[in-house]
Design a protein around this motif. Structure first.
Motif, PDB file in Angstrom:
ATOM      1  N   CYS A  30       0.510  -1.610  -0.211  1.00 10.65           N
ATOM      2  CA  CYS A  30       0.069  -0.177  -0.086  1.00 10.65           C
ATOM      3  C   CYS A  30       0.608   1.220  -0.100  1.00 10.65           C
ATOM      4  CB  CYS A  30      -1.006   0.453   1.345  1.00 10.65           C
ATOM      5  SG  CYS A  30      -2.318  -1.296   1.192  1.00 10.65           S
ATOM      6  N   SER A  31       2.471   1.122   0.275  1.00  9.34           N
ATOM      7  CA  SER A  31       2.309   2.229   0.378  1.00  9.34           C
ATOM      8  C   SER A  31       4.468   2.232   0.005  1.00  9.34           C
ATOM      9  CB  SER A  31       3.114   2.570   1.864  1.00  9.34           C
ATOM     10  OG  SER A  31       4.057   1.784   2.615  1.00  9.34           O
ATOM     11  N   ASN A  32       5.377   2.556  -0.273  1.00  8.56           N
ATOM     12  CA  ASN A  32       6.796   2.763  -0.773  1.00  8.56           C
ATOM     13  C   ASN A  32       7.372   3.331   0.272  1.00  8.56           C
ATOM     14  OD1 ASN A  32       7.935   1.147  -2.904  1.00  8.56           O
ATOM     15  ND2 ASN A  32       8.081   2.996  -4.095  1.00  8.56           N
ATOM     16  N   ALA A  33       7.609   3.477   1.152  1.00  2.00           N
ATOM     17  CA  ALA A  33       8.574   4.023   2.123  1.00  2.00           C
ATOM     18  C   ALA A  33       9.961   4.061   2.128  1.00  2.00           C
ATOM     19  CB  ALA A  33       8.035   4.004   3.529  1.00  2.00           C
ATOM     20  N   ALA A  34      10.574   5.202   2.423  1.00  2.00           N
ATOM     21  CA  ALA A  34      12.624   4.656   1.845  1.00  2.00           C
ATOM     22  C   ALA A  34      12.002   3.604   3.043  1.00  2.00           C
ATOM     23  CB  ALA A  34      12.682   5.751   1.872  1.00  2.00           C
ATOM     24  N   GLY A  35      13.425   2.705   2.574  1.00  2.00           N
ATOM     25  CA  GLY A  35      14.265   1.612   3.248  1.00  2.00           C
ATOM     26  C   GLY A  35      14.985   2.019   4.633  1.00  2.00           C
ATOM     27  N   ASP A  43       7.791  11.079   0.327  1.00  2.00           N
ATOM     28  CA  ASP A  43       6.211  11.007   0.976  1.00  2.00           C
ATOM     29  C   ASP A  43       5.269  11.412  -0.361  1.00  2.00           C
ATOM     30  OD1 ASP A  43       7.103  11.416   3.807  1.00  2.00           O
ATOM     31  OD2 ASP A  43       6.232   9.755   3.559  1.00  2.00           O
ATOM     32  N   VAL A  44       4.695  10.629  -0.894  1.00  2.00           N
ATOM     33  CA  VAL A  44       3.695  11.263  -1.925  1.00  2.00           C
ATOM     34  C   VAL A  44       1.863  12.465  -1.427  1.00  2.00           C
ATOM     35  CG1 VAL A  44       2.308  10.517  -4.170  1.00  2.00           C
ATOM     36  CG2 VAL A  44       4.318   9.914  -3.688  1.00  2.00           C
ATOM     37  N   PHE A  45       2.565  12.988  -1.471  1.00  2.75           N
ATOM     38  CA  PHE A  45       1.455  13.717  -1.203  1.00  2.75           C
ATOM     39  C   PHE A  45       0.315  14.747  -1.990  1.00  2.75           C
ATOM     40  CE2 PHE A  45       4.786  16.850  -0.103  1.00  2.75           C
ATOM     41  CZ  PHE A  45       3.585  17.758  -0.706  1.00  2.75           C
ATOM     42  N   LEU A 107      19.651  -2.679  -2.092  1.00  3.00           N
ATOM     43  CA  LEU A 107      19.490  -2.027  -3.363  1.00  3.00           C
ATOM     44  C   LEU A 107      19.605  -0.575  -3.893  1.00  3.00           C
ATOM     45  CD1 LEU A 107      18.199  -4.772  -5.919  1.00  3.00           C
ATOM     46  CD2 LEU A 107      20.533  -4.174  -5.401  1.00  3.00           C
ATOM     47  N   GLY A 108      19.284   0.116  -2.686  1.00  2.00           N
ATOM     48  CA  GLY A 108      18.702   1.300  -2.394  1.00  2.00           C
ATOM     49  C   GLY A 108      17.067   1.870  -2.722  1.00  2.00           C
ATOM     50  N   TYR A 109      16.303   0.384  -2.446  1.00  2.25           N
ATOM     51  CA  TYR A 109      15.067   0.782  -2.919  1.00  2.25           C
ATOM     52  C   TYR A 109      14.348   0.295  -2.482  1.00  2.25           C
ATOM     53  CZ  TYR A 109      16.191   0.123  -8.185  1.00  2.25           C
ATOM     54  OH  TYR A 109      16.745   0.339  -9.374  1.00  2.25           O
ATOM     55  N   SER A 110      12.872   0.842  -2.116  1.00  3.68           N
ATOM     56  CA  SER A 110      11.862   0.088  -1.449  1.00  3.68           C
ATOM     57  C   SER A 110      11.652  -1.002  -1.455  1.00  3.68           C
ATOM     58  CB  SER A 110      10.922   1.637  -0.918  1.00  3.68           C
ATOM     59  OG  SER A 110       9.654   1.155  -0.655  1.00  3.68           O
ATOM     60  N   ALA A 111      11.086  -1.759  -0.056  1.00  2.84           N
ATOM     61  CA  ALA A 111      10.898  -3.188   0.551  1.00  2.84           C
ATOM     62  C   ALA A 111       9.288  -2.969  -0.002  1.00  2.84           C
ATOM     63  CB  ALA A 111      11.145  -3.335   1.663  1.00  2.84           C
ATOM     64  N   GLY A 112       8.500  -1.983  -0.113  1.00  2.00           N
ATOM     65  CA  GLY A 112       7.097  -1.398  -1.106  1.00  2.00           C
ATOM     66  C   GLY A 112       7.521  -2.179  -2.299  1.00  2.00           C
ATOM     67  N   ASP A 114       8.336  -0.613  -4.930  1.00  2.00           N
ATOM     68  CA  ASP A 114       9.827  -0.665  -5.269  1.00  2.00           C
ATOM     69  C   ASP A 114       9.460  -2.324  -5.290  1.00  2.00           C
ATOM     70  OD1 ASP A 114      10.142   1.593  -5.689  1.00  2.00           O
ATOM     71  OD2 ASP A 114      11.927   2.257  -4.225  1.00  2.00           O
ATOM     72  N   PHE A 115       9.810  -3.574  -4.906  1.00  2.00           N
ATOM     73  CA  PHE A 115      10.040  -4.389  -4.710  1.00  2.00           C
ATOM     74  C   PHE A 115       9.224  -5.191  -5.720  1.00  2.00           C
ATOM     75  CE2 PHE A 115       9.528  -8.653  -3.647  1.00  2.00           C
ATOM     76  CZ  PHE A 115      10.303  -9.213  -3.411  1.00  2.00           C
ATOM     77  N   GLU A 116       7.882  -4.490  -5.951  1.00  2.00           N
ATOM     78  CA  GLU A 116       7.592  -5.076  -6.758  1.00  2.00           C
ATOM     79  C   GLU A 116       7.215  -4.037  -8.678  1.00  2.00           C
ATOM     80  OE1 GLU A 116       2.978  -5.580  -5.863  1.00  2.00           O
ATOM     81  OE2 GLU A 116       3.563  -4.551  -3.356  1.00  2.00           O
ATOM     82  N   THR A 117       7.946  -3.628  -8.337  1.00  2.00           N
ATOM     83  CA  THR A 117       8.312  -3.192  -9.970  1.00  2.00           C
ATOM     84  C   THR A 117       9.314  -2.165 -10.372  1.00  2.00           C
ATOM     85  OG1 THR A 117       8.018  -0.482  -8.820  1.00  2.00           O
ATOM     86  CG2 THR A 117       6.022  -1.505  -8.745  1.00  2.00           C
ATOM     87  N   LYS A 118      10.555  -2.392  -9.505  1.00  5.99           N
ATOM     88  CA  LYS A 118      12.211  -2.520 -10.499  1.00  5.99           C
ATOM     89  C   LYS A 118      12.432  -3.692  -9.716  1.00  5.99           C
ATOM     90  CE  LYS A 118      11.860   2.725  -8.282  1.00  5.99           C
ATOM     91  NZ  LYS A 118      11.800   3.252 -10.518  1.00  5.99           N
ATOM     92  N   LEU A 119      12.597  -4.331 -10.957  1.00  5.77           N
ATOM     93  CA  LEU A 119      12.970  -5.535 -10.928  1.00  5.77           C
ATOM     94  C   LEU A 119      14.501  -5.405 -11.046  1.00  5.77           C
ATOM     95  CD1 LEU A 119       9.630  -7.197 -12.024  1.00  5.77           C
ATOM     96  CD2 LEU A 119      10.208  -6.378  -9.736  1.00  5.77           C
ATOM     97  N   THR A 120      15.074  -6.376 -11.291  1.00  6.94           N
ATOM     98  CA  THR A 120      16.497  -7.410 -12.144  1.00  6.94           C
ATOM     99  C   THR A 120      16.399  -7.796 -12.450  1.00  6.94           C
ATOM    100  OG1 THR A 120      17.065  -5.454 -10.219  1.00  6.94           O
ATOM    101  CG2 THR A 120      19.370  -7.256 -11.487  1.00  6.94           C
ATOM    102  N   ALA A 121      17.002  -8.751 -13.797  1.00  6.72           N
ATOM    103  CA  ALA A 121      17.467  -9.308 -14.364  1.00  6.72           C
ATOM    104  C   ALA A 121      18.950  -9.980 -13.987  1.00  6.72           C
ATOM    105  CB  ALA A 121      16.393  -9.462 -16.032  1.00  6.72           C
ATOM    106  N   LYS A 122      19.169 -11.380 -13.677  1.00  3.13           N
ATOM    107  CA  LYS A 122      20.650 -11.304 -14.187  1.00  3.13           C
ATOM    108  C   LYS A 122      20.743 -12.098 -15.921  1.00  3.13           C
ATOM    109  CE  LYS A 122      20.352 -12.014  -9.098  1.00  3.13           C
ATOM    110  NZ  LYS A 122      21.057 -13.160  -8.201  1.00  3.13           N
ATOM    111  N   VAL A 123      21.027 -11.666 -16.423  1.00  2.00           N
ATOM    112  CA  VAL A 123      20.624 -11.935 -17.944  1.00  2.00           C
ATOM    113  C   VAL A 123      21.686 -12.704 -18.330  1.00  2.00           C
ATOM    114  CG1 VAL A 123      19.409 -10.075 -19.088  1.00  2.00           C
ATOM    115  CG2 VAL A 123      22.420  -9.886 -18.876  1.00  2.00           C
TER     116      VAL A 123
END
Length: 374
Positions: A30-35, A43-45, A107-112, A114-123
């Motif tokens: 439900c949120s994307n708080a900084a790690g 914060d988005v408002f 990785l400098g991302y949020s556990a919120g 970001d975890f679902e949308t900023k993905l890394t593929a080990k090609v």
């Protein structure tokens, strides 16, 4: 007659919440708080100018990574494997309970979100694996896929990294275990079935609930429960040993389904079963509480009270031997229910060990090949 105002309309907090909800439609968090490693908080408002309405919905972004190594090792006493491979960082399934979410903070991302949308593929995963297996010092032990993030999450359809890893393991006759909550695993039946015939593979399918509504809410982009059960059937009929995993069991939310999940898995051909009690390490705890409050407000206090009863009054206890099962009356009751269900249904706890004696290391490549006889 309608009065007009020169000032722009100011949305109510409820309007802002709805707009933000639209942005994260199809996501678990439900949120994307900084790690925890970040020095700044973002914060988005709404600034009073309906600015939230101008923001795009959260899109999945995939970054290609040239990894330096691919096989991870561990010496944890309560994990039944020594080696694992995770082809992806982050997971688009978006399971709100996922214990791997805090790894994204490294990785400098949020556990919120970001975890679902900023993905890394080990090609280069398959290339690294082949190189690792060819070293003289390598000692064959089963490799697990999906121990952190799901190897068959949606981006695997195009990236096919998990499949490339399986191709290397099949070619070298290397044992492998797979854990997933995606029906996409059946795509690779042409690899898995021959490996199973050699005693080289087993698959664990996580079935968290049989309730479609609950599944959509807490694991929004994972395969629907019926699809996972169908995957168990397809794999089993092809000769692939399958484990039905009732994981995680969440007190007062999906725990009444434990026996039904095991029965459904067994009816489709699963041979073994396991369960894990809900784990809420680090950032997962506030994310889960937030999700509970928004989706199941009438049960939220009850759920967390039972969770804390199994964790010594805390949201989580990371001690080996305790973190997967918990302690106290509720945890003991859940363990007893599981044991009774196994006996009644005829499921076992473990598959026979995977074979390691068939392993054939890949041919070494590099400068030494220049001196090999032609």
């Amino acid at each position: 007659m309608t009065a007009r105002s020169s000032k722009p309309p100011v949305p109510s907090p409820q309007d802002a919440e709805t707009t933000e909800s639209d942005r994260r439609r199809g996501r678990g968090a439900c949120s994307n708080a900084a790690g925890r490693y970040e020095s700044e908080r973002r914060d988005v408002f709404d600034d009073g100018w309906e600015s939230l309405a101008d923001l795009d919905s959260f899109k999945t972004e995939v970054r290609a990574e040239m990894a330096r190594s691919i096989i991870a090792t561990n010496d944890s006493p309560d994990i039944g494997f020594d080696q694992s491979i995770n082809a992806y960082r982050g997971c688009e399934h978006g399971c709100i309970y996922c214990f791997a979410r805090p790894t994204h903070c490294h990785l400098g991302y949020s556990a919120g979100i970001d975890f679902e949308t900023k993905l890394t593929a080990k090609v280069n995963a398959a290339e690294l694996l082949e190189k690792a297996l060819s070293t003289p010092r390598y000692r064959v032990k089963p490799i697990m896929l999906g121990t952190n993030t799901d190897p068959y999450q949606p981006i695997e359809r195009e990236r096919r990294i998990t499949r490339s890893i399986l191709e290397v393991l099949a070619h070298t006759q290397h044992p492998v275990g797979i854990v997933t909550k995606s029906a996409l695993v059946t795509r690779d039946l042409d690899i898995l079935a021959p490996m199973a015939a050699q005693g080289l593979v087993h698959v664990g399918i996580s079935v968290t609930t049989l309730d479609n509504r609950l599944s959509r809410s807490m694991e929004p982009r994972a395969s629907a429960p019926a699809k996972r059960l169908e995957a168990i059937r397809v794999l089993s009929e092809a000769g692939v040993p399958v484990r039905v995993m009732a994981a995680p069991m969440i007190p007062a939310l999906n725990d009444p389904e434990l026996e039904r999940i095991l029965e459904a898995g067994a009816a489709r051909g699963a041979q073994t079963a396991s369960y894990i009690l809900l784990r809420l390490p680090l950032e997962v705890a506030p994310l889960f509480r937030e999700w509970l409050a928004q989706n199941y407000p009438n049960r939220a206090e009850r759920v967390m009270a039972l969770v804390r009863d199994t964790r010594g009054g805390k949201d989580y206890d990371s001690r080996f031997g305790v973190r997967k099962r918990g302690e106290g009356p509720y945890a003991q009751q859940l363990a007893a229910r599981f044991a009774i269900a196994l006996r009644r249904i005829g499921l076992k706890r473990d598959h026979p060990p995977l074979r390691t004696d068939l392993f054939q290391p890949p041919a070494r490549s590099g400068q030494l090949d220049l001196f090999a006889p032609s």
